[in-house]
Write a protein that holds these residues in place. Structure first.
Motif, PDB file in Angstrom:
ATOM      1  N   THR A 180       0.520   4.222  -2.018  1.00  0.00           N
ATOM      2  CA  THR A 180       0.585   5.511  -2.688  1.00  0.00           C
ATOM      3  C   THR A 180       1.858   6.265  -2.327  1.00  0.00           C
TER       4      THR A 180
ATOM      5  N   THR B 117      -0.878  10.719  -8.967  1.00  0.00           N
ATOM      6  CA  THR B 117      -1.076   9.355  -8.473  1.00  0.00           C
ATOM      7  C   THR B 117      -1.970   8.578  -9.439  1.00  0.00           C
TER       8      THR B 117
ATOM      9  N   LEU C 291       4.983   7.427  -4.748  1.00  0.00           N
ATOM     10  CA  LEU C 291       5.292   8.845  -4.852  1.00  0.00           C
ATOM     11  C   LEU C 291       6.763   9.109  -4.517  1.00  0.00           C
TER      12      LEU C 291
END
Length: 190
Positions: A65, A32, A69
């Motif tokens: 996030t 990340t 992802l």
């Protein structure tokens, strides 16, 4: 497919060990931190928001996030598996990751926790800052990042421990020795 999560506070050696794991096991690396830095460098709208949050030492919201992802996983359909570095950082993220992987008939197989004390972390990040110039290694933000890890992120570990997936690895010592300990654990699953 083999899916691995690597945990540890900032400066624990996740990036160093991840690179070695990727090379040995042919996994796709999803960091990340790397995704955030790419968006920041490219000055995307997301990158501007992430830069603002990181400058304040605040974790990027789960929704941003997780979306990033999922894009990354979907962009790599032919890999042997993934190593998740810097994610999940909350139980909610861990649950979201499990749900997403379930839609692909996949799961997290192993979670490695690199165990490193705070003094060693500070020493490593000070050295890394000299070399990399990473803004997120700034001394004033370092304490906030370490606090975030120990106040929030460590709470994800029991989630995986209850599933029997968590293994603690001593993160202080020679890089090759640490890697050897990691591979001994991974080889039990592959």
């Amino acid at each position: 497919m083999f899916n691995l999560v690597i945990f540890g506070p900032p400066g624990a050696g996740k990036g160093t060990q991840s690179a070695k794991i990727i090379e040995k096991y042919n996994l796709a690396h999803i960091s990340t931190g790397d995704m955030f830095r790419m968006h920041i460098t490219q000055e995307t709208e997301l990158g501007k928001k992430v830069k603002e949050l990181l400058a304040e030492g605040i974790l990027v919201p789960d929704s941003i996030t997780i979306n990033m992802l999922e894009e990354e996983v979907n962009a790599n359909p032919d890999v042997s598996g993934f190593i998740f570095d810097g994610f999940p950082r909350t139980v909610a993220q861990a649950e979201a990751l499990d749900e997403f992987l379930k839609t692909k008939n996949e799961k997290i197989d192993l979670v490695l926790q690199l165990d490193v004390n705070e003094d060693e972390i500070k020493k490593r990040i000070a050295e890394r800052q000299k070399v990399s110039g990473r803004a997120d290694d700034d001394a004033s933000k370092l304490i906030k990042r370490i606090d975030e890890y120990f106040q929030k992120t460590v709470h994800v570990l029991p989630y995986y421990q209850e599933q029997g997936k968590l293994v603690k690895i001593e993160g202080i010592g020679e890089i090759e020795t640490i890697f050897s300990n990691i591979t001994a654990e991974i080889d039990q699953y592959i």
